[in-house]
Design a protein around this motif. Structure first.
Motif, PDB file in Angstrom:
ATOM      1  N   GLU A 198       6.697   3.275   7.391  1.00  0.00           N
ATOM      2  CA  GLU A 198       7.798   4.029   6.785  1.00  0.00           C
ATOM      3  C   GLU A 198       9.136   3.370   7.116  1.00  0.00           C
ATOM      4  OE1 GLU A 198       9.037   6.963   4.207  1.00  0.00           O
ATOM      5  OE2 GLU A 198       6.980   6.547   4.773  1.00  0.00           O
ATOM      6  N   GLU A 258      -2.094  10.060   5.340  1.00  0.00           N
ATOM      7  CA  GLU A 258      -2.681   8.990   4.523  1.00  0.00           C
ATOM      8  C   GLU A 258      -3.264   7.900   5.418  1.00  0.00           C
ATOM      9  OE1 GLU A 258       0.350   7.369   2.000  1.00  0.00           O
ATOM     10  OE2 GLU A 258       0.511   9.196   0.804  1.00  0.00           O
ATOM     11  N   ARG A 317       2.646  12.280   3.505  1.00  0.00           N
ATOM     12  CA  ARG A 317       2.005  10.991   3.691  1.00  0.00           C
ATOM     13  C   ARG A 317       1.571  10.746   5.134  1.00  0.00           C
ATOM     14  NH1 ARG A 317       6.660   9.764   1.139  1.00  0.00           N
ATOM     15  NH2 ARG A 317       8.494   9.101   2.267  1.00  0.00           N
ATOM     16  N   TRP A 331      -1.043   4.973   7.050  1.00  0.00           N
ATOM     17  CA  TRP A 331       0.371   5.311   7.160  1.00  0.00           C
ATOM     18  C   TRP A 331       0.755   5.329   8.628  1.00  0.00           C
ATOM     19  CZ3 TRP A 331       3.455   8.848   9.639  1.00  0.00           C
ATOM     20  CH2 TRP A 331       4.791   8.890   9.231  1.00  0.00           C
TER      21      TRP A 331
END
Length: 127
Positions: free
Chosen positions: A118, A110, A107, A113
């Motif tokens: 996170e 992405e 990810r 992101w």
């Protein structure tokens, strides 16, 4: 205690796996509290648990990666170590962002992101 009194943490050994599992539990506790903390603090907490893991270097990096991977293997949808940050920069090391681009995470590339996103996912998951 001197470092010779700690178990040798050879990758994959029983002691190494125990240190990894201890690391997972320590970081999950931070996540449940909704807080980030430092590599140095993690190193001290591991020392208190009976493991000598310097805050910088390959041993810390490999255990952090293993902590993420073992939790992923358990079906945890977040990268646990997003909340372990460098004291000076207040963000995870570059190795964390490299790991985010590898399987099973994939990810880091992405759109939108970030490690902050996170981190927030980690807090939400463990609270």
């Amino acid at each position: 205690m001197t470092d010779t009194q700690f178990p040798r943490l050879k990758h994959g050994s029983d002691a190494w796996c125990a240190a990894r599992d201890s690391m997972v539990e320590i970081i999950k506790g931070w996540a449940a509290d909704g807080r980030t903390d430092y590599y140095g603090t993690l190193s001290e907490s591991l020392r208190d648990a009976g493991f000598s893991v310097p805050p910088r270097g390959t041993l810390m990096s490999s255990l952090l990666e293993a902590a993420c991977r073992v939790e992923a293997d358990r079906g945890v949808p977040v990268m646990l170590t997003a909340i372990v940050v460098n004291k000076q920069h207040q963000r995870p090391s570059e190795q964390f962002e490299v790991l985010a681009k590898t399987a099973p995470f994939q990810r880091g590339d992405e759109p939108g992101w970030s490690w902050e996103a996170e981190r927030d996912r980690v807090f939400a998951h463990y609270r």
